[in-house]
Design a protein around this motif. Sequence first.
Motif, PDB file in Angstrom:
ATOM      1  N   VAL A   1      -6.115   1.827   9.816  1.00 27.56           N
ATOM      2  CA  VAL A   1      -4.810   1.246   9.473  1.00 27.56           C
ATOM      3  C   VAL A   1      -5.057  -0.055   8.725  1.00 27.56           C
ATOM      4  N   SER A   2      -5.258   0.083   7.429  1.00 23.82           N
ATOM      5  CA  SER A   2      -5.563  -1.088   6.601  1.00 23.82           C
ATOM      6  C   SER A   2      -5.212  -0.783   5.154  1.00 23.82           C
ATOM      7  N   GLU A   3      -5.039  -1.839   4.393  1.00 22.00           N
ATOM      8  CA  GLU A   3      -4.743  -1.685   2.972  1.00 22.00           C
ATOM      9  C   GLU A   3      -5.902  -1.020   2.251  1.00 22.00           C
ATOM     10  N   GLU A   4      -7.118  -1.418   2.599  1.00 28.98           N
ATOM     11  CA  GLU A   4      -8.292  -0.880   1.925  1.00 28.98           C
ATOM     12  C   GLU A   4      -8.400   0.637   2.141  1.00 28.98           C
ATOM     13  N   THR A   5      -8.167   1.060   3.361  1.00 28.61           N
ATOM     14  CA  THR A   5      -8.275   2.492   3.657  1.00 28.61           C
ATOM     15  C   THR A   5      -7.185   3.293   2.961  1.00 28.61           C
ATOM     16  N   VAL A   6      -5.959   2.805   2.996  1.00 30.90           N
ATOM     17  CA  VAL A   6      -4.854   3.580   2.437  1.00 30.90           C
ATOM     18  C   VAL A   6      -4.975   3.670   0.910  1.00 30.90           C
ATOM     19  N   ILE A   7      -5.547   2.652   0.280  1.00 27.69           N
ATOM     20  CA  ILE A   7      -5.785   2.723  -1.165  1.00 27.69           C
ATOM     21  C   ILE A   7      -6.803   3.815  -1.477  1.00 27.69           C
ATOM     22  N   GLN A   8      -7.882   3.853  -0.705  1.00 24.90           N
ATOM     23  CA  GLN A   8      -8.897   4.886  -0.943  1.00 24.90           C
ATOM     24  C   GLN A   8      -8.347   6.287  -0.657  1.00 24.90           C
ATOM     25  N   MET A   9      -7.464   6.381   0.314  1.00 23.83           N
ATOM     26  CA  MET A   9      -6.841   7.677   0.592  1.00 23.83           C
ATOM     27  C   MET A   9      -6.017   8.147  -0.608  1.00 23.83           C
ATOM     28  N   ALA A  10      -5.196   7.259  -1.148  1.00 22.67           N
ATOM     29  CA  ALA A  10      -4.350   7.632  -2.281  1.00 22.67           C
ATOM     30  C   ALA A  10      -5.183   7.972  -3.511  1.00 22.67           C
ATOM     31  N   LYS A  11      -6.193   7.154  -3.783  1.00 17.03           N
ATOM     32  CA  LYS A  11      -7.058   7.426  -4.932  1.00 17.03           C
ATOM     33  C   LYS A  11      -7.817   8.733  -4.742  1.00 17.03           C
ATOM     34  N   GLY A  12      -8.248   8.984  -3.515  1.00 10.20           N
ATOM     35  CA  GLY A  12      -8.969  10.221  -3.253  1.00 10.20           C
ATOM     36  C   GLY A  12      -8.113  11.447  -3.493  1.00 10.20           C
ATOM     37  N   ALA A  13      -6.863  11.408  -3.049  1.00  5.98           N
ATOM     38  CA  ALA A  13      -5.961  12.537  -3.280  1.00  5.98           C
ATOM     39  C   ALA A  13      -5.679  12.715  -4.760  1.00  5.98           C
ATOM     40  N   GLN A  14      -5.459  11.613  -5.442  1.00  2.00           N
ATOM     41  CA  GLN A  14      -5.166  11.683  -6.874  1.00  2.00           C
ATOM     42  C   GLN A  14      -6.337  12.258  -7.658  1.00  2.00           C
ATOM     43  N   GLU A  15      -7.536  11.827  -7.330  1.00  2.28           N
ATOM     44  CA  GLU A  15      -8.714  12.289  -8.055  1.00  2.28           C
ATOM     45  C   GLU A  15      -9.064  13.734  -7.716  1.00  2.28           C
ATOM     46  N   ARG A  16      -8.998  14.100  -6.445  1.00  2.00           N
ATOM     47  CA  ARG A  16      -9.402  15.443  -6.043  1.00  2.00           C
ATOM     48  C   ARG A  16      -8.395  16.511  -6.454  1.00  2.00           C
ATOM     49  N   LEU A  17      -7.124  16.140  -6.490  1.00  2.00           N
ATOM     50  CA  LEU A  17      -6.097  17.117  -6.853  1.00  2.00           C
ATOM     51  C   LEU A  17      -5.616  16.945  -8.298  1.00  2.00           C
ATOM     52  N   HIS A  18      -6.164  15.950  -8.986  1.00  2.04           N
ATOM     53  CA  HIS A  18      -5.896  15.752 -10.418  1.00  2.04           C
ATOM     54  C   HIS A  18      -4.395  15.613 -10.692  1.00  2.04           C
ATOM     55  N   THR A  19      -3.792  14.613 -10.054  1.00  2.69           N
ATOM     56  CA  THR A  19      -2.351  14.399 -10.208  1.00  2.69           C
ATOM     57  C   THR A  19      -2.059  13.065 -10.877  1.00  2.69           C
ATOM     58  N   SER A  20      -0.840  12.936 -11.375  1.00  2.00           N
ATOM     59  CA  SER A  20      -0.403  11.676 -11.981  1.00  2.00           C
ATOM     60  C   SER A  20      -0.184  10.613 -10.922  1.00  2.00           C
ATOM     61  N   TYR A  21       0.345  11.047  -9.775  1.00  2.57           N
ATOM     62  CA  TYR A  21       0.677  10.112  -8.704  1.00  2.57           C
ATOM     63  C   TYR A  21       0.184  10.659  -7.368  1.00  2.57           C
ATOM     64  N   ALA A  22      -0.046   9.735  -6.442  1.00  3.19           N
ATOM     65  CA  ALA A  22      -0.387  10.125  -5.078  1.00  3.19           C
ATOM     66  C   ALA A  22       0.212   9.107  -4.114  1.00  3.19           C
ATOM     67  N   VAL A  23       0.586   9.597  -2.954  1.00  2.00           N
ATOM     68  CA  VAL A  23       1.142   8.761  -1.889  1.00  2.00           C
ATOM     69  C   VAL A  23       0.222   8.864  -0.686  1.00  2.00           C
ATOM     70  N   ALA A  24      -0.067   7.728  -0.045  1.00  4.12           N
ATOM     71  CA  ALA A  24      -0.893   7.742   1.159  1.00  4.12           C
ATOM     72  C   ALA A  24      -0.239   6.889   2.239  1.00  4.12           C
ATOM     73  N   THR A  25      -0.355   7.349   3.478  1.00  5.58           N
ATOM     74  CA  THR A  25       0.160   6.589   4.617  1.00  5.58           C
ATOM     75  C   THR A  25      -0.884   6.545   5.725  1.00  5.58           C
ATOM     76  N   SER A  26      -0.955   5.418   6.409  1.00  5.00           N
ATOM     77  CA  SER A  26      -1.829   5.299   7.569  1.00  5.00           C
ATOM     78  C   SER A  26      -1.245   4.224   8.477  1.00  5.00           C
ATOM     79  N   GLY A  27      -1.061   4.566   9.734  1.00  2.00           N
ATOM     80  CA  GLY A  27      -0.452   3.592  10.633  1.00  2.00           C
ATOM     81  C   GLY A  27      -0.442   4.073  12.064  1.00  2.00           C
ATOM     82  N   ILE A  28       0.313   3.370  12.876  1.00  2.05           N
ATOM     83  CA  ILE A  28       0.405   3.661  14.306  1.00  2.05           C
ATOM     84  C   ILE A  28       1.863   3.979  14.606  1.00  2.05           C
TER      85      ILE A  28
END
Length: 416
Positions: free
Chosen positions: A328-355
């Motif tokens: 649950v951190s900014e650093e992790t959620v950024i990497q999650m969004a970038k990872g989804a965008q890169e792996r699925l080759h999309t224009s946009y990606a949304v990531a969430t992480s929390g409690i």
Amino acid sequence: MKAEIITIGDEILLGQVVDTNSAWLGQQLFDLQIHVQQITSITDSEAHILQALTEASQRADVIICTGGLGPTRDDVTKATAAKFFQTELVHNEKVLEHVKQIFARFNRTMPDMNYGQASILANAEVLFNDWGTAPGMWVQRGEQVFIFLPGVPYEMKNLMQHRAIPKLKAFHSAEKLVLRYILTVGIGESHLAESISDIEDSFPSSAHLAYLPKIGMVRLRLTLSGKDLEELNRTADDLQQRLIDRIGSAVIATEDLSFEEVIVRDFVKHNCTLATAESCTGGNIARLITEVSGASDMFLGAIVSYANEVKVAQLGVSEETLKEHGAVSEETVIQMAKGAQERLHTSYAVATSGIAGPGGGTAEKPVGMIWVAITGKNSVQTKLFQFHGDRLINIERATNQALLMLWNLYRQENQD
């Protein structure tokens, strides 16, 4: 014309079944300029059914009852309706053959109790049910119409569309109703109401504005009633435009659309694609998007990375980031969004992480703390939220805020 809907069934009042029939019926009747004035839900009891029919007959021109037409002992609608109309139930051979054919179609033996479904109100016209064994009934008493339909949504909808609506089209209502919608995001209900109060004060007596708030958005519904449909439409268009001009950029739709429908439509329009990487929201964002018809033209996939191992293996989140900053951190959620965008080759990606709660919180990271990241064509945006609801409310709020952030970044990068 005025209508009333009566839903019959203990399961509705116990909360075991959600009454979706009434909402659907209201939409169909509005298209016929038949206006629903009241919806009543009652138990499968003779006394309640008699009372509901009596009261509805004093208020409405069209009364629609759903439920209680089955073959079992708790289905008492037909017998009770016979008492209400002071008539009797009569055997209808055509209905019996119809029910037999349905069982034969599926190579099933018809139980003896289904013979009772051939008993029809003596004063009714049969609405044959090709989608189930319970026939509908149409009773016309003077200027009033009573329609009895099964409660199973699939059967009710087909009977209404193919049997009842063609008959209702022959009725004409002198009182007309027109609706206009405005969907806004990013502005609270009270601020919105204050900004347009002078316009609302100037409305003619025939106009009414309803505020329908949801987390992060407000839908306005403008209703006008009268006898001159052409004049009503002109006035509605004028009032709607005045409101749109005043509200400005917070307006995202002027049709009866959900926020998700607006996102899907505009992404398709601009050839943009989307992926989600969800932890605490558990795929809820993807669910809302994929419920929209046409989502396949813009939504490529979702990775629900609930466990840290999945964040690393499927999204490329580094173990060092998780160790140093936590899931649950900014650093992790950024990497999650970038990872989804890169792996699925999309224009946009949304990531969430929390409690989401109710457990798992700490003094540093309490329940309701949720990070959201949006990656776009040219930039990344993040935001930390601290919600204070229960688990489901926290998930809903995080979902809506993530969609709002997605929309804002998308709009920044795709101005027409």
